[in-house]
Design a protein around this motif. Structure first.
Motif, mmCIF file in Angstrom:
data_model
loop_
_atom_site.group_PDB
_atom_site.id
_atom_site.type_symbol
_atom_site.label_atom_id
_atom_site.label_comp_id
_atom_site.label_asym_id
_atom_site.label_seq_id
_atom_site.Cartn_x
_atom_site.Cartn_y
_atom_site.Cartn_z
ATOM 1 N N THR A 1 63.390 59.115 45.361
ATOM 2 C CA THR A 1 64.310 58.582 44.351
ATOM 3 C C THR A 1 63.560 58.185 43.080
ATOM 4 O O THR A 1 64.062 58.374 41.963
ATOM 5 C CB THR A 1 65.070 57.363 44.915
ATOM 6 O OG1 THR A 1 65.759 57.740 46.109
ATOM 7 C CG2 THR A 1 66.079 56.838 43.903
ATOM 8 N N ALA B 1 62.586 58.551 51.359
ATOM 9 C CA ALA B 1 63.777 58.682 50.514
ATOM 10 C C ALA B 1 63.644 57.858 49.235
ATOM 11 O O ALA B 1 63.996 58.322 48.140
ATOM 12 C CB ALA B 1 65.018 58.249 51.299
ATOM 13 N N ILE C 1 67.150 64.187 50.107
ATOM 14 C CA ILE C 1 67.509 62.799 50.425
ATOM 15 C C ILE C 1 68.631 62.776 51.465
ATOM 16 O O ILE C 1 68.608 61.976 52.412
ATOM 17 C CB ILE C 1 67.922 62.042 49.148
ATOM 18 C CG1 ILE C 1 66.700 61.842 48.244
ATOM 19 C CG2 ILE C 1 68.546 60.693 49.489
ATOM 20 C CD1 ILE C 1 67.018 61.226 46.897
#
Length: 484
Positions: free
Chosen positions: A85, A81, A40
Motif C-alpha cells: 500500500t 499488504a 492486495i
C-alpha cells in the motif's frame, strides 16, 4: 497426504501465476495500480484461508499448520499488504518503479515467508527462505536508474548468498550427524543420551549464523544500513517488517522444537547476539543523518530486544519458556505495525515530487503538516518505550520474561540501551516540532493511501493499552502450539 492444509500457499501461488500472466499481456495502459490492488486482494484472501486452517501436518510431514504458524502468517500478510500500500503512490511518481513486477515480487516473497513459518523440515525451511530472499534481492535493486539501489541489491545478494551457504553447510552437518532433516525426527534423536555432540553443536552454530543474517542480528547486520538506505522506501518498509517477522518466527520454531534439547548451547549464543544487537543498535544510530540508515540501526536494536524473549525460552522452567516465546511474539507483532507506520511517514517525505531522506528534512513538519508530525511522534515515542504506547508494553514483556528466567543482566542491558536509543528518537521529534523549516520549503501533500496506513497503525500504537486482550490471547494460543 493432507495437502488442503497448504491451501493458503497454493491459492496465493496460483493467484501469483495468474497475475504474472496478466501482466505480460499486451496492454494500452499502466498495469501497476490494478495489479497492485489484485495482489492486495490475493493477500487478503490468503489471510482468510489461513484463519480457516486446521491443525496437522501435510506434504509427508514437511509442512505443519498450527496456531503458531497461523499467528505468524496473518502478521506476515498484514505486513506485506501494508508495505505494498505504501508503494501505490510512491512508485507512481517514477516510471521505472511503477512496473507490474513489483507487486508480483511482493506476492511471491509472501509465499516464501508463509512456507518459512510452516516449515517442519530443513528442506522446506530452505525452500521458503530462498523464495523470499530471491524476490527480496530483486526488490532491493528495483530502481534500475539509481546507483544506490543497484548497490543495495548487489550487496544484499552477495552477503545473502554467503549466509545461505552457511545455512546449507549447517543443515548438511545436521543431516550427517543425525541422519534426518525432519524436525520431528530431529527432536526424537536429540532426546537420546549423548545426542548433543560437538559436531552437532557446530552444525547448530552454522544454522544460527545463516538465520541471524536474515534478521540482521549482530554480528551479521552489516548489510542492513546500506540496503535500507539504497532501496526504495516502500521496499525498505517491507524488509523491516514482514520478512524480519517471518525469519524470527522460523528461528523460534527451529530452536524450540527440533533443537529444544540443545537450549543450553543456543541460549548462550543468543544471549551474546541479543546483547550485541541492542548495544550496536543504540549507539551506532546516534550519529546518523539519513533517517533510513537510522531506522536500519533501530531495526537491529529491536531484533535484540525481541531475542530476549527467545533467550528466556532456553530456560529449564517450562513456564518461563512459554513466557519467553509469548513475549517474543507479542514484541514482533507490535514492532511490525510501528515500523510500517514510521515508514509510511518516510514514504510521504517528498519535495517537488522527489523523495527526501535526511532528518533535517523533517524540520518544521509540525507547522506544515501537523497530522503527519503527530503520527511520527507516536511511532518514535513507542519505539523509545514511552508509556502507555504499545512499544512500552512490548519491551516490558520481554524484560519481565528475562528477569523471570534469571537473565537479569540481559534485561539491564536492554533497559540501558533503551535509554540511549531514546535520544535519537526524541531528536526526530525535536526537529519536527521545534526546528524552523529549511530553505527548501515544505514537503508535498501526502497521498490518501499513506494517510490511511499512518492512521491505522498510529491508532493501534496509541490506543493499544485500551484493548490488549485479543493480541495477548492470540499470542498465548500460538505459544501453546509450539511450547506446550
Amino acid at each position: 497426504m493432507n495437502w488442503t492444509l497448504a491451501l493458503p500457499e497454493a491459492a496465493l501461488a496460483c493467484a501469483g501465476l495468474a497475475i504474472l500472466g496478466a501482466g505480460v499481456l499486451p496492454r494500452r495502459h499502466d498495469m501497476f495500480f490494478p495489479i497492485s490492488m489484485a495482489v492486495i486482494g490475493a493477500l487478503v484472501l490468503a489471510g482468510v484461508l489461513v484463519l480457516g486452517q486446521g491443525d496437522g501436518a501435510a506434504l509427508a510431514g514437511q509442512y505443519v499448520s498450527d496456531a503458531f504458524a497461523r499467528f505468524s502468517k496473518v502478521l506476515v500478510l498484514i505486513g506485506a499488504a501494508l508495505a505494498l500500500t505504501l508503494a501505490l503512490d510512491f512508485n507512481q511518481t517514477d516510471r521505472d518503479l511503477a512496473r507490474f513486477e513489483y507487486p508480483v515480487l511482493i506476492l511471491f516473497a509472501a509465499i516464501g515467508m508463509m512456507l518459512m513459518v510452516s516449515a517442519n523440515d530443513l528442506m522446506t525451511l530452505y525452500l521458503g527462505l530462498e523464495l523470499q530472499s530471491l524476490a527480496a534481492y530483486v526488490l532491493a535493486a528495483f530502481n534500475r536508474d539509481s546507483e544506490r539501489s543497484a548497490e543495495a541489491g548487489l550487496k544484499y545478494f552477495v552477503l545473502g548468498a554467503l549466509a545461505s551457504g552457511l545455512l546449507l553447510y549447517g543443515m548438511s552437518l545436521v543431516y550427517g550427524f543425525v541422519g534426518t532433516t525432519s524436525f520431528d525426527r530431529l527432536a526424537e534423536a536429540l532426546t537420546a543420551e549423548h545426542a548433543a555432540s560437538l559436531g552437532l553443536v557446530t552444525a547448530l552454530v552454522f544454522v544460527l549464523a545463516g538465520l541471524a543474517f536474515k534478521i540482521s542480528a549482530v554480528p551479521f547486520h552489516m548489510w542492513a544500513p546500506d540496503v535500507y538506505e539504497g532501496a526504495p522506501t516502500p521496499v525498505t518498509a517491507f524488509f523491516a517488517s514482514a520478512p524480519k517477522l517471518a525469519a524470527v518466527a522460523l528461528l523460534t520454531r527451529v530452536l524450540t522444537q527440533p533443537f529444544g534439547e540443545l537450549s543450553a548451547q543456543w541460549g548462550q549464543v543468543l544471549w551474546l547476539v541479543s546483547a550485541g544487537s541492542m548495544i550496536l543498535g543504540a549507539f551506532a544510530a546516534i550519529g546518523q543523518r539519513n533517517i533510513k540508515r537510522l531506522m536500519a540501526y533501530s531495526s537491529i536494536g529491536n531484533v535484540g530486544y525481541a531475542l530476549i524473549g527467545l533467550v528466556a525460552a532456553a530456560s529449564a522452567d517450562p513456564a518461563v519458556r512459554s513466557e519467553g516465546v509469548r513475549a517474543l511474539l507479542f514484541y514482533m507483532a507490535i514492532y511490525l505495525l510501528m515500523t510500517i507506520g514510521a515508514f509510511a511517514v518516510l514514504a510521504a517525505m517528498r519535495r517537488r515530487g522527489r523523495p527526501v531522506e535526511e532528518i533535517e528534512d523533517l524540520a518544521g513538519l509540525a507547522r506544515s503538516d501537523i497530522g503527519m508530525a503527530v503520527w511520527m511522534l507516536v511511532f518514535m515515542f513507542a519505539m523509545a518505550g514511552v508509556p502507555p504506547l504499545a512499544g512500552f508494553w512490548s519491551k516490558l514483556f520481554v524484560f519481565r520474561a528475562a528477569i523471570e528466567g534469571g537473565y537479569v543482566w540481559l534485561a539491564v542491558i536492554g533497559v540501558l540501551t533503551s535509554v540511549v536509543a531514546a535520544y535519537y528518537y526524541v531528536r526526530i521529534v525535536r526537529v519536527m516540532f521545534f526546528d524552523a523549516p529549511g530553505a527548501a520549503g515544505a514537503l508535498d501533500a501526502r497521498p490518501a493511501s499513506l494517510t490511511v496506513v499512518m492512521a491505522a497503525t498510529g491508532l493501534f500504537t496509541a490506543l493499544f493499552s485500551v484493548a490488549p486482550g485479543p493480541l495477548l490471547a492470540a499470542a498465548q494460543a500460538a505459544v501453546a502450539a509450539i511450547a506446550g
